[in-house]
Design a protein around this motif. Structure first.
Motif, PDB file in Angstrom:
ATOM      1  N   PHE A  50       0.854  -1.190   0.000  1.00  0.00           N
ATOM      2  CA  PHE A  50       0.000   0.000   0.000  1.00  0.00           C
ATOM      3  C   PHE A  50       0.889   1.239   0.000  1.00  0.00           C
ATOM      4  O   PHE A  50       1.858   1.309   0.762  1.00  0.00           O
ATOM      5  N   GLU A  51       0.530   2.212  -0.829  1.00  0.00           N
ATOM      6  CA  GLU A  51       1.321   3.447  -0.954  1.00  0.00           C
ATOM      7  C   GLU A  51       1.531   4.128   0.393  1.00  0.00           C
ATOM      8  O   GLU A  51       2.620   4.612   0.703  1.00  0.00           O
ATOM      9  N   ASP A  52       0.480   4.183   1.189  1.00  0.00           N
ATOM     10  CA  ASP A  52       0.540   4.763   2.522  1.00  0.00           C
ATOM     11  C   ASP A  52      -0.639   4.209   3.322  1.00  0.00           C
ATOM     12  O   ASP A  52      -1.400   3.379   2.817  1.00  0.00           O
ATOM     13  N   PHE A  53      -0.801   4.659   4.559  1.00  0.00           N
ATOM     14  CA  PHE A  53      -1.853   4.095   5.402  1.00  0.00           C
ATOM     15  C   PHE A  53      -3.246   4.483   4.902  1.00  0.00           C
ATOM     16  O   PHE A  53      -4.190   3.705   5.033  1.00  0.00           O
ATOM     17  N   ASP A  54      -3.385   5.658   4.311  1.00  0.00           N
ATOM     18  CA  ASP A  54      -4.680   6.025   3.728  1.00  0.00           C
ATOM     19  C   ASP A  54      -5.053   5.082   2.581  1.00  0.00           C
ATOM     20  O   ASP A  54      -6.224   4.731   2.409  1.00  0.00           O
ATOM     21  N   ALA A  55      -4.080   4.667   1.787  1.00  0.00           N
ATOM     22  CA  ALA A  55      -4.349   3.708   0.709  1.00  0.00           C
ATOM     23  C   ALA A  55      -4.793   2.370   1.290  1.00  0.00           C
ATOM     24  O   ALA A  55      -5.674   1.692   0.739  1.00  0.00           O
ATOM     25  N   TYR A  56      -4.201   1.984   2.409  1.00  0.00           N
ATOM     26  CA  TYR A  56      -4.600   0.752   3.094  1.00  0.00           C
ATOM     27  C   TYR A  56      -6.054   0.858   3.557  1.00  0.00           C
ATOM     28  O   TYR A  56      -6.866  -0.045   3.305  1.00  0.00           O
ATOM     29  N   ILE A  57      -6.391   1.964   4.212  1.00  0.00           N
ATOM     30  CA  ILE A  57      -7.769   2.145   4.690  1.00  0.00           C
ATOM     31  C   ILE A  57      -8.725   2.197   3.506  1.00  0.00           C
ATOM     32  O   ILE A  57      -9.817   1.618   3.558  1.00  0.00           O
ATOM     33  N   ALA A  58      -8.337   2.857   2.428  1.00  0.00           N
ATOM     34  CA  ALA A  58      -9.184   2.917   1.233  1.00  0.00           C
ATOM     35  C   ALA A  58      -9.455   1.510   0.699  1.00  0.00           C
ATOM     36  O   ALA A  58     -10.576   1.207   0.270  1.00  0.00           O
ATOM     37  N   ALA A  59      -8.468   0.636   0.740  1.00  0.00           N
ATOM     38  CA  ALA A  59      -8.666  -0.751   0.299  1.00  0.00           C
ATOM     39  C   ALA A  59      -9.672  -1.456   1.205  1.00  0.00           C
ATOM     40  O   ALA A  59     -10.503  -2.245   0.727  1.00  0.00           O
TER      41      ALA A  59
END
Length: 188
Positions: A50-59
């Motif tokens: 994941f690019e960053d933690f926001d990308a993780y949450i978006a997933a």
């Protein structure tokens, strides 16, 4: 010499760990550290997938949207029962935690926005409820002149407000059925 262990599905492990943390401990407990500890992987593995933690949450949000879109009422004998069942399936601690994260994190909201107005996941919940109401209209459970979109918004909004103030879960089944029946009373 390499260390660690080979991971067949590190991304899946990370996402499952996040869902588990949200369900058990809520949105405030979801951190990159808690996710990597719960999944048993190194922190670098999270950032590799994941690019960053926001990308993780978006997933996580995208996965929850898929889950919500697949919900159908289980056995029901009335519009009220079908809607209450769908609401109980939609509004889980995981979903509620993700709603709060999507509201509070611009990076998540930008990633999951489909260009429509509204709060991520709650729009999908409204659509799920509207679909059940429309089906109820087709079988004669809902009056033909009922304003399905408005009823769906009222039901979803009520469910969210009742659940958001508590411990991250809907009130008991009787309370859900009671507010659903109250909102639908004039449309049955």
């Amino acid at each position: 010499m390499p260390t660690g262990r080979a991971l067949d599905d590190a991304r899946g492990l990370l996402l499952e760990a996040g869902r588990r943390i949200l369900a058990e401990d809520g949105a405030r407990a979801l951190t990159s550290r808690s996710v990597t500890e719960a999944s048993g992987v190194a922190k670098g593995v999270l950032h590799r997938h994941f690019e960053d933690f926001d990308a993780y949450i978006a997933a996580l949000v995208v996965g929850e949207v898929v889950r919500i879109r697949e919900i159908e009422p289980r056995a029901a004998d009335s519009a009220s029962a079908a809607v209450a069942d769908v609401i109980e399936q939609v509004f889980t601690p995981t979903m509620l935690g993700l709603v709060s994260l999507a509201i509070g994190r611009d990076g998540v909201r930008r990633r999951v926005s489909d260009g429509s107005c509204g709060i991520p996941l709650l729009g999908d919940a409204t659509t799920a409820v509207a679909d059940v109401l429309a089906a109820g209209g087709e079988v004669g459970w809902i009056r033909r002149d009922a304003d399905v979109p408005v009823l769906a918004l009222a039901l979803t909004g009520s469910a969210y407000l009742l659940s958001a103030g508590g411990a991250g879960a809907l009130p008991d089944q009787d309370t859900v059925e009671e507010f659903v029946q109250s909102i639908l009373a004039a449309s049955l």
